[in-house]
Every structure is written in C-alpha cells, then in structure tokens.
Design a protein around this motif. Structure first.
Motif, PDB file in Angstrom:
ATOM      1  N   THR A  39     -12.758 -10.015   3.383  1.00 56.19           N
ATOM      2  CA  THR A  39     -13.767 -10.912   3.948  1.00 56.19           C
ATOM      3  C   THR A  39     -13.908 -12.185   3.113  1.00 56.19           C
ATOM      4  OG1 THR A  39     -15.617  -9.913   2.720  1.00 56.19           O
ATOM      5  CG2 THR A  39     -15.101  -8.981   4.908  1.00 56.19           C
ATOM      6  N   LEU A  40     -13.335 -12.198   1.909  1.00 57.10           N
ATOM      7  CA  LEU A  40     -13.396 -13.409   1.082  1.00 57.10           C
ATOM      8  C   LEU A  40     -12.639 -14.536   1.787  1.00 57.10           C
ATOM      9  CD1 LEU A  40     -12.668 -11.872  -2.438  1.00 57.10           C
ATOM     10  CD2 LEU A  40     -14.844 -12.824  -1.652  1.00 57.10           C
ATOM     11  N   PRO A  41     -13.251 -15.707   1.913  1.00 54.76           N
ATOM     12  CA  PRO A  41     -12.599 -16.814   2.618  1.00 54.76           C
ATOM     13  C   PRO A  41     -11.221 -17.165   2.049  1.00 54.76           C
ATOM     14  CG  PRO A  41     -14.859 -17.392   2.042  1.00 54.76           C
ATOM     15  CD  PRO A  41     -14.576 -16.062   1.413  1.00 54.76           C
ATOM     16  N   GLU A  42     -11.051 -16.971   0.744  1.00 54.31           N
ATOM     17  CA  GLU A  42      -9.781 -17.311   0.096  1.00 54.31           C
ATOM     18  C   GLU A  42      -8.639 -16.406   0.545  1.00 54.31           C
ATOM     19  OE1 GLU A  42     -13.259 -18.563  -2.256  1.00 54.31           O
ATOM     20  OE2 GLU A  42     -12.661 -16.618  -1.488  1.00 54.31           O
ATOM     21  N   LEU A  43      -8.956 -15.229   1.025  1.00 52.86           N
ATOM     22  CA  LEU A  43      -7.925 -14.301   1.498  1.00 52.86           C
ATOM     23  C   LEU A  43      -7.882 -14.180   3.016  1.00 52.86           C
ATOM     24  CD1 LEU A  43      -8.144 -11.353  -1.040  1.00 52.86           C
ATOM     25  CD2 LEU A  43      -6.224 -12.882  -0.693  1.00 52.86           C
ATOM     26  N   LYS A  44      -8.998 -14.465   3.642  1.00 53.40           N
ATOM     27  CA  LYS A  44      -9.139 -14.221   5.073  1.00 53.40           C
ATOM     28  C   LYS A  44      -8.017 -14.842   5.911  1.00 53.40           C
ATOM     29  CE  LYS A  44     -13.369 -14.113   6.695  1.00 53.40           C
ATOM     30  NZ  LYS A  44     -14.676 -14.502   7.234  1.00 53.40           N
ATOM     31  N   SER A  45      -7.558 -16.034   5.549  1.00 53.53           N
ATOM     32  CA  SER A  45      -6.535 -16.711   6.352  1.00 53.53           C
ATOM     33  C   SER A  45      -5.129 -16.584   5.766  1.00 53.53           C
ATOM     34  CB  SER A  45      -6.897 -18.192   6.511  1.00 53.53           C
ATOM     35  OG  SER A  45      -6.967 -18.800   5.240  1.00 53.53           O
ATOM     36  N   ASN A  46      -4.988 -15.827   4.682  1.00 51.60           N
ATOM     37  CA  ASN A  46      -3.667 -15.655   4.079  1.00 51.60           C
ATOM     38  C   ASN A  46      -2.880 -14.622   4.892  1.00 51.60           C
ATOM     39  OD1 ASN A  46      -1.508 -14.671   2.340  1.00 51.60           O
ATOM     40  ND2 ASN A  46      -2.504 -15.803   0.701  1.00 51.60           N
ATOM     41  N   PRO A  47      -1.687 -14.970   5.380  1.00 50.92           N
ATOM     42  CA  PRO A  47      -0.939 -14.015   6.202  1.00 50.92           C
ATOM     43  C   PRO A  47      -0.497 -12.758   5.441  1.00 50.92           C
ATOM     44  CG  PRO A  47       0.412 -15.953   5.707  1.00 50.92           C
ATOM     45  CD  PRO A  47      -0.974 -16.235   5.200  1.00 50.92           C
ATOM     46  N   PHE A  48      -0.551 -12.788   4.120  1.00 49.48           N
ATOM     47  CA  PHE A  48      -0.145 -11.647   3.302  1.00 49.48           C
ATOM     48  C   PHE A  48      -1.343 -10.916   2.692  1.00 49.48           C
ATOM     49  CE2 PHE A  48       3.306 -14.726   3.258  1.00 49.48           C
ATOM     50  CZ  PHE A  48       4.340 -13.952   3.757  1.00 49.48           C
ATOM     51  N   ARG A  49      -2.540 -11.156   3.213  1.00 45.15           N
ATOM     52  CA  ARG A  49      -3.780 -10.648   2.615  1.00 45.15           C
ATOM     53  C   ARG A  49      -3.767  -9.131   2.396  1.00 45.15           C
ATOM     54  NH1 ARG A  49      -4.406 -12.755   7.447  1.00 45.15           N
ATOM     55  NH2 ARG A  49      -4.936 -11.419   9.184  1.00 45.15           N
ATOM     56  N   THR A  50      -3.331  -8.372   3.376  1.00 42.88           N
ATOM     57  CA  THR A  50      -3.308  -6.917   3.231  1.00 42.88           C
ATOM     58  C   THR A  50      -2.315  -6.507   2.155  1.00 42.88           C
ATOM     59  OG1 THR A  50      -3.932  -6.608   5.537  1.00 42.88           O
ATOM     60  CG2 THR A  50      -2.875  -4.737   4.447  1.00 42.88           C
ATOM     61  N   ARG A  51      -1.161  -7.115   2.187  1.00 40.26           N
ATOM     62  CA  ARG A  51      -0.113  -6.791   1.210  1.00 40.26           C
ATOM     63  C   ARG A  51      -0.548  -7.167  -0.209  1.00 40.26           C
ATOM     64  NH1 ARG A  51       3.079  -3.266  -0.319  1.00 40.26           N
ATOM     65  NH2 ARG A  51       4.832  -4.066  -1.454  1.00 40.26           N
ATOM     66  N   PHE A  96      -1.951  -5.338  -5.745  1.00 38.72           N
ATOM     67  CA  PHE A  96      -2.818  -5.431  -6.921  1.00 38.72           C
ATOM     68  C   PHE A  96      -3.747  -4.228  -7.097  1.00 38.72           C
ATOM     69  CE2 PHE A  96      -1.336  -9.739  -6.584  1.00 38.72           C
ATOM     70  CZ  PHE A  96      -1.129 -10.073  -7.904  1.00 38.72           C
ATOM     71  N   SER A  97      -3.820  -3.357  -6.106  1.00 39.18           N
ATOM     72  CA  SER A  97      -4.685  -2.181  -6.199  1.00 39.18           C
ATOM     73  C   SER A  97      -4.068  -1.136  -7.133  1.00 39.18           C
ATOM     74  CB  SER A  97      -4.868  -1.557  -4.808  1.00 39.18           C
ATOM     75  OG  SER A  97      -5.609  -0.367  -4.908  1.00 39.18           O
ATOM     76  N   THR A  98      -4.895  -0.595  -8.013  1.00 39.73           N
ATOM     77  CA  THR A  98      -4.452   0.506  -8.877  1.00 39.73           C
ATOM     78  C   THR A  98      -4.925   1.846  -8.323  1.00 39.73           C
ATOM     79  OG1 THR A  98      -6.430   0.222 -10.254  1.00 39.73           O
ATOM     80  CG2 THR A  98      -4.401  -0.886 -10.991  1.00 39.73           C
ATOM     81  N   SER A  99      -5.399   1.852  -7.106  1.00 43.36           N
ATOM     82  CA  SER A  99      -5.895   3.066  -6.469  1.00 43.36           C
ATOM     83  C   SER A  99      -4.783   4.099  -6.341  1.00 43.36           C
ATOM     84  CB  SER A  99      -6.453   2.740  -5.083  1.00 43.36           C
ATOM     85  OG  SER A  99      -6.691   3.919  -4.360  1.00 43.36           O
ATOM     86  N   ILE A 100      -5.079   5.316  -6.723  1.00 41.61           N
ATOM     87  CA  ILE A 100      -4.111   6.409  -6.626  1.00 41.61           C
ATOM     88  C   ILE A 100      -3.752   6.686  -5.169  1.00 41.61           C
ATOM     89  CG2 ILE A 100      -3.762   8.883  -7.062  1.00 41.61           C
ATOM     90  CD1 ILE A 100      -5.603   8.472  -9.564  1.00 41.61           C
ATOM     91  N   VAL A 101      -4.718   6.503  -4.270  1.00 46.04           N
ATOM     92  CA  VAL A 101      -4.472   6.779  -2.852  1.00 46.04           C
ATOM     93  C   VAL A 101      -3.847   5.588  -2.123  1.00 46.04           C
ATOM     94  CG1 VAL A 101      -6.196   8.609  -2.633  1.00 46.04           C
ATOM     95  CG2 VAL A 101      -6.864   6.232  -2.219  1.00 46.04           C
ATOM     96  N   LYS A 102      -3.565   4.514  -2.869  1.00 48.96           N
ATOM     97  CA  LYS A 102      -2.882   3.333  -2.326  1.00 48.96           C
ATOM     98  C   LYS A 102      -3.573   2.785  -1.067  1.00 48.96           C
ATOM     99  CE  LYS A 102       1.608   4.389  -4.312  1.00 48.96           C
ATOM    100  NZ  LYS A 102       1.361   3.739  -5.532  1.00 48.96           N
ATOM    101  N   ASP A 103      -4.910   2.629  -1.166  1.00 44.60           N
ATOM    102  CA  ASP A 103      -5.676   2.153  -0.021  1.00 44.60           C
ATOM    103  C   ASP A 103      -5.990   0.656  -0.083  1.00 44.60           C
ATOM    104  OD1 ASP A 103      -7.513   2.124  -2.083  1.00 44.60           O
ATOM    105  OD2 ASP A 103      -8.917   3.528  -1.149  1.00 44.60           O
ATOM    106  N   GLY A 104      -5.491  -0.033  -1.097  1.00 45.91           N
ATOM    107  CA  GLY A 104      -5.731  -1.468  -1.214  1.00 45.91           C
ATOM    108  C   GLY A 104      -7.085  -1.827  -1.798  1.00 45.91           C
ATOM    109  N   SER A 105      -7.871  -0.822  -2.184  1.00 47.84           N
ATOM    110  CA  SER A 105      -9.182  -1.101  -2.798  1.00 47.84           C
ATOM    111  C   SER A 105      -8.953  -1.672  -4.197  1.00 47.84           C
ATOM    112  CB  SER A 105     -10.024   0.171  -2.870  1.00 47.84           C
ATOM    113  OG  SER A 105      -9.413   1.121  -3.718  1.00 47.84           O
TER     114      SER A 105
END
Length: 189
Positions: free
Chosen positions: A57-69, A74-83
């Motif tokens: 939801t951050l404006p800096e990422l919202k329009s980036n086509p690679f936002r999810t990736r 950068f997520s260190t989550s063990i479940v690889k959920d992007g958190s």
C-alpha cells in the motif's frame, strides 16, 4: 538487533547506519513509515512482521511492476510470504537508495528478475520480466512471436557463455554498460 517498533534507540540507529546505505534521517523516516503500517498492539512487539499486502500500500511500491517480487526477495520470512520486518524493510530501502553501489543494485535486480529463484535468468524468467514491464493486458501483451524474438535478442546480447540462460556475472556485465541503471533502480520514501 530487534527492537519494539515504537522506539529506535541511538545505538541501534548507529548500527543501522553502519549496516546500510541509508542516512540517519532516512532510517528515522523509514521507521516512521514502517510503524504507520502497524496496529496499535503491534507497535509494542519486537521484530513484528508487516504482511506484504500492507507493504504494497506504500505509494513508493504501489505502482512498481515488480512490487510483489521485491517483497518476496527482501522478506526473511520462513514461510516465504513476502512479509517484512523493519530490518527487511531497511535492507530493501538500502539496496534501492542512491548511495547503494552498482554491484549491490545489480545483485538485487538479478534476484528480483530471477522469478524461479534458480540463480539464472532463463526464458521463463525473461518472459515474466517482459510481461511485468509491458503489462499483461491484451492491448500491451506481446504476441508469442514478438516475445520469442525479444527473448532471443536478450539472450544473444547477454548470454556470454551461450548456455541459454543469463547468470549473475553476465547480468552485471550488461548492467555495467547501462549508464542510467543506477539512477533508475531506486525507491525514495
């Protein structure tokens, strides 16, 4: 290194400055923006994770086509959920900062574009990369023939060892010849 999200001590701030390409002011702003994504209860918890949906939801990422990736890389989550934890968030901002080196930026760009996380950019990764850049609507999507030709051209230019994929060093070689890459690979809060 963990701290509760509501406070950031002087020692920790200094440590973050040493470990990132961010200034004290950028770290404090990042902390403010990160804590704004937390609920009241979460603000007192150490090492809290913000779900990817909230980060996006951050404006800096919202329009980036690679936002999810970007969140996934950068997520260190063990479940690889992007958190992201605050430290994950700082790593993200550091890699995308003006002060980050070409080597750091190209390393993370490669990881973002390596959609299947196998250490190479193959035809599948390149197709996803092109679709992210062109959009995946009927109006913007390339025809199969255009896609095939574009991927062939990319590999022809980038695949130095001619193994059908682009590895990190080949990618960095291509990026080193792109003068605007460093200035365009950034996210500023």
């Amino acid at each position: 290194m963990g701290t509760t999200a509501s406070q950031l001590g002087k020692d920790l701030l200094s440590e973050y400055q040493e470990l990132t390409f961010l200034t004290k002011q950028e770290i404090l702003l990042a902390h403010k923006r990160f804590t704004e994504l937390l609920t009241k209860d979460e603000k007192d918890l150490p090492n809290v994770r913000v779900p990817m949906e909230k980060i996006l939801t951050l404006p800096e990422l919202k329009s980036n086509p690679f936002r999810t990736r970007i969140c996934q890389v950068f997520s260190t989550s063990i479940v690889k959920d992007g958190s992201l934890t605050f430290e994950d968030f700082l790593d993200l901002l550091s890699a995308f900062s003006d002060s980050a080196t070409l080597e750091i930026k190209s390393h993370y760009a490669f990881r973002i574009f390596d959609f299947d996380d196998d250490g190479t950019l193959d035809c599948g990764d390149l197709e996803k990369l092109v679709n992210c850049l062109t959009g995946e609507t009927e109006d913007t999507r390339l025809t199969p023939e255009e896609m095939r030709q574009l991927i062939h051209n990319i590999l022809d230019e980038s695949d130095i060892d001619k193994d059908g994929t682009v590895n990190l060093s080949e990618f960095q070689h291509v990026i080193s010849r792109s003068p605007d890459f460093v200035s365009s690979f950034k996210i500023v809060l």
